[in-house]
Design a protein around this motif. Structure first.
Motif, PDB file in Angstrom:
ATOM      1  N   THR A  38       0.832  -1.208   0.000  1.00  0.00           N
ATOM      2  CA  THR A  38       0.000   0.000   0.000  1.00  0.00           C
ATOM      3  C   THR A  38       0.864   1.255   0.000  1.00  0.00           C
ATOM      4  O   THR A  38       0.561   2.221  -0.711  1.00  0.00           O
ATOM      5  N   LYS A  62     -11.098  -2.011   3.516  1.00  0.00           N
ATOM      6  CA  LYS A  62     -10.725  -1.037   4.546  1.00  0.00           C
ATOM      7  C   LYS A  62     -11.839  -0.030   4.833  1.00  0.00           C
ATOM      8  O   LYS A  62     -12.542   0.390   3.917  1.00  0.00           O
ATOM      9  N   ASP A 130      -6.684  -0.509  -3.996  1.00  0.00           N
ATOM     10  CA  ASP A 130      -5.938  -0.987  -2.832  1.00  0.00           C
ATOM     11  C   ASP A 130      -6.670  -2.169  -2.181  1.00  0.00           C
ATOM     12  O   ASP A 130      -7.892  -2.100  -1.967  1.00  0.00           O
ATOM     13  N   GLU A 131      -5.938  -3.213  -1.866  1.00  0.00           N
ATOM     14  CA  GLU A 131      -6.474  -4.440  -1.226  1.00  0.00           C
ATOM     15  C   GLU A 131      -7.568  -5.132  -2.060  1.00  0.00           C
ATOM     16  O   GLU A 131      -8.388  -5.877  -1.516  1.00  0.00           O
ATOM     17  N   THR A 162      -3.205  -3.548  -5.343  1.00  0.00           N
ATOM     18  CA  THR A 162      -2.365  -4.042  -4.248  1.00  0.00           C
ATOM     19  C   THR A 162      -3.080  -5.151  -3.478  1.00  0.00           C
ATOM     20  O   THR A 162      -4.310  -5.256  -3.527  1.00  0.00           O
TER      21      THR A 162
HETATM   22 MG    MG Z   1      -1.912  -3.001   2.073  1.00  0.00          MG
END
Ligand code: MG
Ligand code: ATP
Length: 200
Positions: A38, A62, A130-131, A162
């Motif tokens: 990240t 998240k 992200d994620e 990511t």
């Molecule tokens: Mg991460």
């Protein structure tokens, strides 16, 4: 057509091809079990922002506020960060229907962002997911949908994905694929918990 005209036409065509090549966006994947995925994506975002590019960051799973998300207010109009998560459900065994719906809505939002044309017309030059691989690992999203959304994007957009355990299908469409390999992590050897400004 004389030889000079033909040469000029060829030169123009070559220039056009070069311009197209320059504008093409690529797919980056930061995966693996080591620290830095990240933060590398945010580092790339800072580099792109300083090069006057517009960046969109969609964070799957998240929902916590990380210190890096404050960057959005500093770069108003140039950076947009959205979260499509519901706490740290990964610590629970079973994701809920709500977790799944949030991820599905998140992917639909990112699909829209990825279809927009250039930053001049309200779109983004770089989109960070992200994620995203975590949403895949917990079966909140289908890999075929994720691959389709990335493949069918506006080809000028640079995409960064990511998360641990990137599946083969994602690696296959990546142009830059980096595996962060953990050699040591102070959480494991020393029990050091997440710290402000370092992990969050
Ligand atoms: Mg991460
Ligand atoms: P960072 O956000 O620090 O760049 P990351 O994105 O590579 O880390 P994630 O897989 O998203 O790491 O992990 C979530 C959290 O776990 C982060 O706080 C990260 O620093 C931490 N972490 C990363 N690698 C390890 C590891 N090998 N062991 C324990 N914790 C880790």
């Amino acid at each position: 057509m004389d030889a000079t005209t033909i040469n000029k036409k060829e030169e123009e065509e070559e220039e056009e091809e070069e311009e197209e090549e320059e504008e093409k966006g690529y797919v980056h994947i930061y995966t693996g079990n080591g620290k830095g995925k990240t933060t590398a994506a945010f580092g790339l975002a800072v580099r792109a922002l300083m090069a006057e590019k517009k960046v969109f960051i969609g964070q799957f799973v998240k929902s916590m506020k990380y210190h890096e998300t404050k960057l959005e207010s500093l770069m108003e109009g140039q950076l947009c960060i959205k979260q499509y998560g519901n706490g740290c459900f990964i610590y629970k065994n079973e994701p809920t229907a709500d977790d799944k719906n949030m991820a599905i809505d998140g992917l639909a939002d990112c699909e829209r962002i990825l279809s927009l044309s250039g930053s001049g017309s309200g779109g983004y030059d770089m989109v960070i997911l992200d994620e995203l691989t975590i949403a895949l690992r917990y079966k909140l999203l289908e890999i075929t949908d994720v691959v389709r959304v990335i493949r069918e994007r506006n080809p000028k957009i640079e995409v960064v994905v990511t998360g641990r355990d990137a599946p083969e299908e994602l690696i296959a469409i990546g142009d830059v694929v980096t595996e962060m390999k953990s050699i040591k992590h102070y959480y494991k050897e020393q029990g050091v918990l997440a710290r402000d400004g370092i992990e969050r």
